[in-house]
Design a protein around this motif. Structure first.
Motif, PDB file in Angstrom:
ATOM      1  N   CYS A  27       0.768  -1.172   0.141  1.00 18.11           N
ATOM      2  CA  CYS A  27       0.173   0.367  -0.312  1.00 18.11           C
ATOM      3  C   CYS A  27       0.648   1.581  -0.022  1.00 18.11           C
ATOM      4  O   CYS A  27       1.847   1.108   1.200  1.00 18.11           O
ATOM      5  N   SER A  46      -6.863   2.995   3.267  1.00 15.89           N
ATOM      6  CA  SER A  46      -6.801   2.764   1.815  1.00 15.89           C
ATOM      7  C   SER A  46      -6.932   1.249   1.565  1.00 15.89           C
ATOM      8  O   SER A  46      -7.060   0.655   0.666  1.00 15.89           O
ATOM      9  N   CYS A  47      -6.353   0.975   2.468  1.00 13.71           N
ATOM     10  CA  CYS A  47      -6.505  -1.237   2.333  1.00 13.71           C
ATOM     11  C   CYS A  47      -6.825  -1.493   3.223  1.00 13.71           C
ATOM     12  O   CYS A  47      -7.128  -2.699   3.052  1.00 13.71           O
ATOM     13  N   SER A  48      -7.521  -0.788   3.927  1.00 13.24           N
ATOM     14  CA  SER A  48      -8.845  -1.519   5.368  1.00 13.24           C
ATOM     15  C   SER A  48      -7.593  -2.103   6.203  1.00 13.24           C
ATOM     16  O   SER A  48      -7.908  -2.661   7.213  1.00 13.24           O
ATOM     17  N   ARG A  52      -1.749  -3.674   2.456  1.00 14.03           N
ATOM     18  CA  ARG A  52      -1.731  -4.683   1.305  1.00 14.03           C
ATOM     19  C   ARG A  52      -2.971  -3.604  -0.016  1.00 14.03           C
ATOM     20  O   ARG A  52      -3.596  -4.047   0.521  1.00 14.03           O
ATOM     21  N   GLU A  53      -2.916  -2.923  -1.225  1.00 13.42           N
ATOM     22  CA  GLU A  53      -3.530  -3.450  -2.467  1.00 13.42           C
ATOM     23  C   GLU A  53      -3.459  -4.232  -3.690  1.00 13.42           C
ATOM     24  O   GLU A  53      -2.874  -4.323  -3.670  1.00 13.42           O
ATOM     25  N   ARG A  54      -4.853  -3.919  -3.885  1.00 16.79           N
ATOM     26  CA  ARG A  54      -5.073  -4.606  -4.939  1.00 16.79           C
ATOM     27  C   ARG A  54      -5.097  -4.038  -6.103  1.00 16.79           C
ATOM     28  O   ARG A  54      -5.209  -3.175  -6.012  1.00 16.79           O
ATOM     29  N   TYR A  55      -4.698  -4.339  -6.877  1.00 13.97           N
ATOM     30  CA  TYR A  55      -4.532  -3.511  -8.704  1.00 13.97           C
ATOM     31  C   TYR A  55      -4.246  -4.437  -9.939  1.00 13.97           C
ATOM     32  O   TYR A  55      -4.005  -6.291  -9.264  1.00 13.97           O
TER      33      TYR A  55
END
Length: 64
Positions: A27, A46-48, A52-55
């Motif tokens: 993230c 942003s990533c709760s 990590r963030e999904r893309y």
């Protein structure tokens, strides 16, 4: 079609539309820590709080 077949078709469509091809990266808002700073701030919005963030990566070969 049987109830099982209909459910399976729906699950396959959902996977192909929403899950397949998505990747995880660190993230950028919290730099992977899950919090905005180290002083007890709330979880990253942003990533709760996962860090990590999904893309969805761009397709290779220039195809859209």
């Amino acid at each position: 079609m049987s109830a099982y077949g209909e459910g399976k078709r729906e699950r396959v469509e959902h996977f192909d539309r929403c899950v397949k091809g998505w990747k995880l990266r660190t993230c950028s808002a919290c730099n992977g820590s899950g919090r905005y700073d180290h002083h007890g701030s709330p979880a990253c919005g942003s990533c709760s709080g996962t860090g990590r963030e999904r893309y969805k990566p761009q397709p290779e070969g220039g195809a859209a």
